[in-house]
Design an enzyme around this catalytic site. Structure first.
Site, PDB file in Angstrom:
ATOM      1  N   HIS A  46      32.703   3.241  19.051  1.00  0.00           N
ATOM      2  CA  HIS A  46      32.429   2.714  17.905  1.00  0.00           C
ATOM      3  C   HIS A  46      32.295   4.070  16.719  1.00  0.00           C
ATOM      4  CE1 HIS A  46      31.486   0.713  14.010  1.00  0.00           C
ATOM      5  NE2 HIS A  46      30.477   1.458  14.046  1.00  0.00           N
TER       6      HIS A  46
ATOM      7  N   ASP B 124      56.228  18.272  -2.231  1.00  0.00           N
ATOM      8  CA  ASP B 124      55.588  17.956  -0.858  1.00  0.00           C
ATOM      9  C   ASP B 124      54.611  18.908  -0.715  1.00  0.00           C
ATOM     10  OD1 ASP B 124      55.349  17.263   1.895  1.00  0.00           O
ATOM     11  OD2 ASP B 124      57.549  16.580   1.931  1.00  0.00           O
TER      12      ASP B 124
ATOM     13  N   TRP C 204      28.443   9.417  20.386  1.00  0.00           N
ATOM     14  CA  TRP C 204      29.433  10.170  19.525  1.00  0.00           C
ATOM     15  C   TRP C 204      29.235  11.405  19.099  1.00  0.00           C
ATOM     16  CZ3 TRP C 204      29.721  12.867  15.041  1.00  0.00           C
ATOM     17  CH2 TRP C 204      28.617  12.881  14.119  1.00  0.00           C
TER      18      TRP C 204
ATOM     19  N   SER D  93      44.294  18.863  15.352  1.00  0.00           N
ATOM     20  CA  SER D  93      45.233  17.992  14.144  1.00  0.00           C
ATOM     21  C   SER D  93      44.349  18.497  12.879  1.00  0.00           C
ATOM     22  CB  SER D  93      45.126  16.457  14.387  1.00  0.00           C
ATOM     23  OG  SER D  93      45.355  15.742  13.412  1.00  0.00           O
ATOM     24  N   SER D  94      43.120  18.214  12.949  1.00  0.00           N
ATOM     25  CA  SER D  94      42.251  18.357  11.717  1.00  0.00           C
ATOM     26  C   SER D  94      42.289  19.642  11.127  1.00  0.00           C
ATOM     27  CB  SER D  94      40.894  17.874  12.095  1.00  0.00           C
ATOM     28  OG  SER D  94      40.720  17.006  12.675  1.00  0.00           O
TER      29      SER D  94
ATOM     30  N   HIS E 261      27.014  18.133  10.074  1.00  0.00           N
ATOM     31  CA  HIS E 261      26.719  17.965   8.821  1.00  0.00           C
ATOM     32  C   HIS E 261      27.810  18.208   7.966  1.00  0.00           C
ATOM     33  CE1 HIS E 261      23.899  15.916   6.284  1.00  0.00           C
ATOM     34  NE2 HIS E 261      24.516  16.559   5.283  1.00  0.00           N
TER      35      HIS E 261
ATOM     36  N   GLU F 116      30.710  18.000   8.306  1.00  0.00           N
ATOM     37  CA  GLU F 116      31.562  16.642   8.563  1.00  0.00           C
ATOM     38  C   GLU F 116      31.215  15.503   7.867  1.00  0.00           C
ATOM     39  OE1 GLU F 116      34.202  16.073  10.117  1.00  0.00           O
ATOM     40  OE2 GLU F 116      34.355  13.978  10.669  1.00  0.00           O
TER      41      GLU F 116
ATOM     42  N   TYR G 273      30.063  15.601   4.725  1.00  0.00           N
ATOM     43  CA  TYR G 273      30.738  15.989   3.455  1.00  0.00           C
ATOM     44  C   TYR G 273      32.483  15.647   3.631  1.00  0.00           C
ATOM     45  CZ  TYR G 273      26.255  16.418   1.790  1.00  0.00           C
ATOM     46  OH  TYR G 273      25.001  15.918   1.413  1.00  0.00           O
TER      47      TYR G 273
ATOM     48  N   SER H  58      35.740   9.424  -8.464  1.00  0.00           N
ATOM     49  CA  SER H  58      35.880   9.925  -9.776  1.00  0.00           C
ATOM     50  C   SER H  58      37.348   9.675 -10.448  1.00  0.00           C
ATOM     51  CB  SER H  58      35.844  11.410  -9.539  1.00  0.00           C
ATOM     52  OG  SER H  58      34.454  11.620  -8.904  1.00  0.00           O
TER      53      SER H  58
ATOM     54  N   HIS I  14      18.476  19.932   9.799  1.00  0.00           N
ATOM     55  CA  HIS I  14      17.861  18.618   9.659  1.00  0.00           C
ATOM     56  C   HIS I  14      18.122  17.653  10.660  1.00  0.00           C
ATOM     57  CE1 HIS I  14      20.886  17.387   6.699  1.00  0.00           C
ATOM     58  NE2 HIS I  14      21.007  16.480   7.489  1.00  0.00           N
ATOM     59  N   HIS I  15      19.261  17.791  11.263  1.00  0.00           N
ATOM     60  CA  HIS I  15      19.416  16.914  12.425  1.00  0.00           C
ATOM     61  C   HIS I  15      18.519  17.201  13.869  1.00  0.00           C
ATOM     62  CE1 HIS I  15      23.042  14.606  10.708  1.00  0.00           C
ATOM     63  NE2 HIS I  15      23.112  15.899   9.984  1.00  0.00           N
TER      64      HIS I  15
ATOM     65  N   THR J  47      24.684  16.558  -5.399  1.00  0.00           N
ATOM     66  CA  THR J  47      25.368  15.116  -5.134  1.00  0.00           C
ATOM     67  C   THR J  47      24.744  14.165  -6.180  1.00  0.00           C
ATOM     68  OG1 THR J  47      24.688  15.751  -2.873  1.00  0.00           O
ATOM     69  CG2 THR J  47      25.339  13.286  -3.429  1.00  0.00           C
TER      70      THR J  47
ATOM     71  N   LYS K 240      26.807  14.222  -9.374  1.00  0.00           N
ATOM     72  CA  LYS K 240      28.008  13.467  -9.296  1.00  0.00           C
ATOM     73  C   LYS K 240      27.571  12.158  -9.580  1.00  0.00           C
ATOM     74  CE  LYS K 240      30.790  15.792  -6.082  1.00  0.00           C
ATOM     75  NZ  LYS K 240      32.296  15.642  -6.693  1.00  0.00           N
TER      76      LYS K 240
ATOM     77  N   ARG L  39      16.873   3.315  18.012  1.00  0.00           N
ATOM     78  CA  ARG L  39      18.592   3.226  17.916  1.00  0.00           C
ATOM     79  C   ARG L  39      18.857   3.304  19.423  1.00  0.00           C
ATOM     80  NH1 ARG L  39      19.331   9.079  14.964  1.00  0.00           N
ATOM     81  NH2 ARG L  39      21.604   8.344  15.101  1.00  0.00           N
TER      82      ARG L  39
END
Lengths: 115, 816
Positions: B80, B110, B145, B175-176, B259, B261, B263, B274, B308-309, B334, B337, B456
């Site tokens: 998941h 294009d 994950w 790919s990314s 991290h 990721e 963002y 926006s 921080h993780h 942030t 925004k 968790r």
């Protein structure tokens, strides 16, 4: 201010121009300097009295070789500054990763064991 | 005169959806079609991830439940997370919305590399299918994950489940990176004339920064996954303490990716919001410049917050303090925004569309998720909550209530442009309210559950812990949300079958995509627009007199008025190359010979792509009309690729340096490295760079024979270098330093071996060019093809310059 939202693509905003590159002579000179720098690296490595300052010496010499190849052989010196603007920050981040991993892992694991 | 298209329905003679049959989609390189394919694929995987989530919620609905076994629960919760992040939110944000809207917003026909765009999609699809195919071979991946080491080592997770996960992510990473490189180059180089960076639509700003983040965040993950694959297949111990290593290395490499990721997932969402809020508030975006700078700042800071993780791992007070500060700092841009969105809403003349409702819900829910994020920036609080359901609530508010809601807002917003049909607003509202209520029912109580101590990643819990009620409540909420999503599907089908035709500009939009018909013609813009302000289309429509609308019909798009426009030809090579890559993956877990077949296909497809277009290797020219952009996109792409590769090697070098001297047994670097031999190899490689520039100079002046000979000589020196490396490896092996022997062995072989692999690829590249020149395929006017090969060759040279100093010379002195 124009209300016309379109313009012909035949009106280039920036023309592509052939940029003069280094000459064969310049390339050979750079190769000579690279050779000398490599010899200096190896010489410094074998000189006992230089051992205390070997790391900064090697960093400077390899940095100089790196810069020479990037500037002359990869043509950053001659090409549009934008390419340097792309590569430079990414290279800085690469340095950041190396230093961050060294510091964080070293701090976490403590001193290396003595072999 | 003007071609602005307000409310009238103007149809292109042939649009991107109708041109060609169904099979043409397999070979398409049209960014809009590729966007649609990304969207459909991601939606399918969202259905799968939703199914997994519902099954998990049923399992947790009551204590001591046996709906799912512990094993199946672990598989579902692993997949998941993996699916939602890598196969849904990321491809939706960049692959779908990026493709659908970004090129249109910058006035391009294009993306910079259309075939690379198709390749990114096909690799994504095959990588995803590869990962899920583990279901057929003993079950889905089940180590989370985040794949924490050393749970993922073969000793703790036997079988092939994690192999599929690790190799699947490696494939998806390719790919990314290719997709991000493409978008980066497109935005940097292919904006319409007059569209300066500070006139770019804010969505494009967000795609730009997200693309940069992909380019810098995926290399560390790739290296982490390579180590994992080596541990599992080759018996190395990168994450195992038995060899003196530490599993914490995985966490650093993973969260260095992980991290940013967040963002990468959030920035496209910020961009969509926006666009949607100003449009339906009938106001320009408040603080455009601040928003643009905040976007860039988020990208910059996000690369320094990964720790921080890891507060709970015991990094130490200095590292904890540094990461706490950087994490709090990222709340500032942030917050800018959020402030800007609220200020844009202030006294707005709202149009209550479904898209707007989703945008409003986003602002509230994302802010909630952001606030709990700031809480976790403080190590003492994080230590209490990091293993609890509070975190589950937090990140679902950020990525579900945040990103996913924004994507739904974007879907309703750009649907008319994409399909040429309007959505039914009534169905949309049902979809919105059910999804919104269901989402908050599901995830808000998880804050309580977390504070109440529910951990968790547990598949069940005992009765009497006071978790029963809220868990049942969450499960009911999940089904309400699923019902809401069902209404989205109904609304989509209803729109496609019975929806009214969409005008070009149904929302009175501000950006360029609304200036062309819905759905757009294949070529997007009959003429490339000139941009004079940041809300380009708004300015075209209203100029400086807001009261005076200038409705004019885009007659140019109708039959007979469209000049001949060159669009990139379809290509079968992207799908072929991606299939070859998938075969490599299958071969790795099944039968190695399949990998060889895969590699051959990959090589042939790359050669096919390289020589396919009639203008390969040529400078942009005025005659072809492709010189309107300031830089050569291919060169920008090459430098970006080289920069990203630098980060890959930096992660390898960083690991080598971090593990240096920590071997539990010898021999070590100091005892075994041979300087004279390596000095000779270094000299050989340096001189190969000289021969490479001589080869390029030969092709540039039209002396093909000389150029070819220098190419052969360069490749020859490359082979000598590789021979030296093979000799060195063989010697070390016979002295007992194998890949599995000690930390030095594994980090050395991996770093130097990967460099050698790059040299080998370079040799193949140069030889391909040299042999192609026999067939007159690399004439003077195509010398750029040699220059790109040369850039790659010099890159492997500069990497070696670093390795020679850091690994050989310094290690000989400082190694233990």
């Amino acid at each position: 201010m124009s209300n016309n939202p379109t313009a012909s693509p035949a009106e280039p905003v920036h023309a592509h121009e052939e940029v003069p590159r280094g000459t064969i002579k310049a390339y050979l000179e750079v190769a000579g300097v690279l050779t000398v720098l490599t010899i200096l690296e190896i010489w410094a490595f074998y000189v006992p009295s230089l051992q205390p300052v070997l790391i900064p010496i090697l960093l400077v010499l390899s940095g100089a070789k790196f810069a020479l190849v990037v500037m002359f052989y990869m043509h950053l010196k001659y090409d549009h500054l934008a390419y340097t603007g792309i590569f430079g920050p990414l290279l800085a981040l690469a340095g950041f990763i190396v230093i961050a991993l060294m510091i964080l892992i070293a701090y976490f694991m403590g001193s290396p064991p003595t072999a | 005169m003007a071609v602005a298209v307000p409310k009238e329905v103007v149809k292109a003679r042939e649009n991107y959806l109708t041109e060609g049959g169904l099979l043409s989609w397999l070979v398409t390189v049209d960014h809009k079609r590729i966007g649609v394919m990304y969207g459909l694929t991601s939606l399918a995987f969202m259905g799968l991830a939703g199914f997994e989530a519902l099954a998990m919620r049923i399992q947790l609905a009551q204590p001591n439940n046996h709906f799912l076994s512990a094993d199946l629960y672990n598989q579902f919760f692993t997949m998941h997370g993996t699916t939602m992040i890598f196969l849904v939110i990321m491809p939706l944000g960049l692959g779908f919305f990026g493709n659908i809207a970004m090129p249109l917003q910058i006035g391009a026909r294009d993306v910079a590399f259309p075939r690379l765009n198709a390749l990114s999609y096909w690799i994504f699809l095959f990588g995803a299918l590869f990962m899920y195919s583990s279901f057929l071979f003993g079950g889905l991946p089940d180590a989370g994950w985040f794949g924490y080491a050393n749970l993922t080592e073969r000793f703790f997770t036997p079988g092939s489940r994690e192999d599929f996960w690790a190799i699947g992510l490696l494939i998806l990473g390719i790919s990314s990176i290719l997709g991000a490189l493409n978008f980066f180059v497109t935005i940097v180089n292919m904006r319409a004339p007059g569209m300066t960076f500070m006139r770019m639509p804010i969505f494009v700003w967000n795609i730009l920064v997200a693309s940069v983040l992909v380019l810098v965040a995926f290399p560390p993950l790739t290296v982490g996954l390579v180590f994992l694959v080596m541990d599992r297949f080759l018996g190395t111990h990168f994450y195992s303490t038995v060899a003196g290593a530490t599993p914490i290395l995985w966490q650093h490499l993973f969260w260095l990716f992980g991290h940013p990721e967040v963002y990468i997932l959030a920035l496209p969402a910020f961009g969509i919001i926006s666009e949607v809020i100003p449009c339906f508030s009938r106001k320009p975006l408040f603080g455009y410049a601040a928003m643009a700078y905040a976007t860039a700042l988020i990208g910059f800071i996000s690369y320094g917050v990964w720790g921080h993780h890891m507060f709970a791992t015991g990094m130490g007070p200095i590292a904890d303090a540094a990461f706490a500060l950087s994490t709090m700092a990222i709340a500032i841009p942030t917050g800018i925004k959020v402030y800007s969105w609220v200020a844009t809403l202030w006294r707005g003349n709202f149009v209550w569309t479904t898209s707007f409702l989703y945008a409003l819900a986003f602002v509230v829910q994302f802010t909630l998720g952001g606030l709990t994020g700031v809480m976790h920036a403080q190590p003492p609080i994080d230590l209490q909550q990091t293993g609890s359901y509070f975190i589950v609530a937090h990140f679902h508010y950020v990525l579900g209530g945040g990103s996913l809601f924004a994507f739904l807002a974007g879907l309703y917003y750009w649907w008319p442009k994409m399909t040429g049909r309007m959505m039914n607003e009534k169905l949309g509202r049902i979809n919105f309210w059910l999804t919104c209520i269901g989402f908050n029912m599901t995830f808000f109580p998880m804050h309580f559950l977390g504070l109440g101590g529910m951990p968790r990643r547990i598949y069940t819990y005992g009765a009497g812990l006071h978790w029963d009620f809220w868990n049942m409540f969450c499960t009911i909420g999940a089904f309400v949300m699923a019902t809401g999503i069902l209404f989205l599907l109904i609304a989509m089908v209803e729109s496609l079958t019975r929806g009214p035709e969409a005008p070009a500009d149904p929302w009175d939009g501000r950006t360029l995509e609304w200036s062309i018909p819905s759905p757009p013609p294949v070529y997007n813009f009959a003429e490339i627009p000139h941009v004079h302000s940041k809300d380009a289309f708004w300015e075209m429509k209203y100029g400086n007199n807001p009261g005076h609308k200038v409705p004019e019909v885009a007659a140019e798009h109708e039959a007979g008025h469209v000049p001949h426009i060159h669009v990139p030809a379809p290509s079968m090579f992207p799908i072929l190359l991606a299939a070859g890559l998938a075969l490599c993956g299958i071969g790795a877990v099944a039968w190695l010979r399949i990998t060889l077949v895969g590699l051959l296909i990959v090589y042939l497809a790359i050669v096919g792509i390289g020589f396919e277009y009639p203008t390969y290797g040529e400078h942009p020219s005025k005659e072809r009309g492709d010189d309107i952009y300031p830089l050569d996109s291919r060169k920008v792409g090459m430098w970006t690729f080289i920069g990203s590769e630098s980060l890959f090697f930096a992660s390898l070098i960083g690991t080598y340096m971090a593990y240096k001297g920590r071997d539990l047994i010898g021999p070590t670097a100091k005892e075994i490295l041979e300087i004279p031999l390596t000095s000779f190899s270094t000299f050989v490689l340096l001189m190969s760079s000289l021969l490479m520039v001589l080869a390029l100079a030969g092709f540039e002046r039209g002396d093909i024979k000389a150029g070819r000979n220098w190419l052969f000589a360069t490749a020859g020196l490359g082979c000598i270098f590789l021979g030296g490396q093979a000799y060195e490896f063989n010697k070390f092996y016979h002295e007992g330093v194998t890949l599995q022997h000690n930390l030095f062995g594994q980090t050395f072989y991996t770093l130097v071996g990967f460099h050698g692999l790059h040299v080998l690829l370079g040799v193949i590249w140069l030889l391909t060019l040299a042999f192609a020149s026999f067939k007159d395929m690399v004439p003077k006017k195509r010398a750029l093809a040699v220059e790109f090969g040369g850039l790659y060759w010099h890159f492997v040279d500069i990497v070696w310059i670093v390795i020679f100093s850091l690994v050989y010379l310094m290690d000989k002195v400082t190694g233990a």
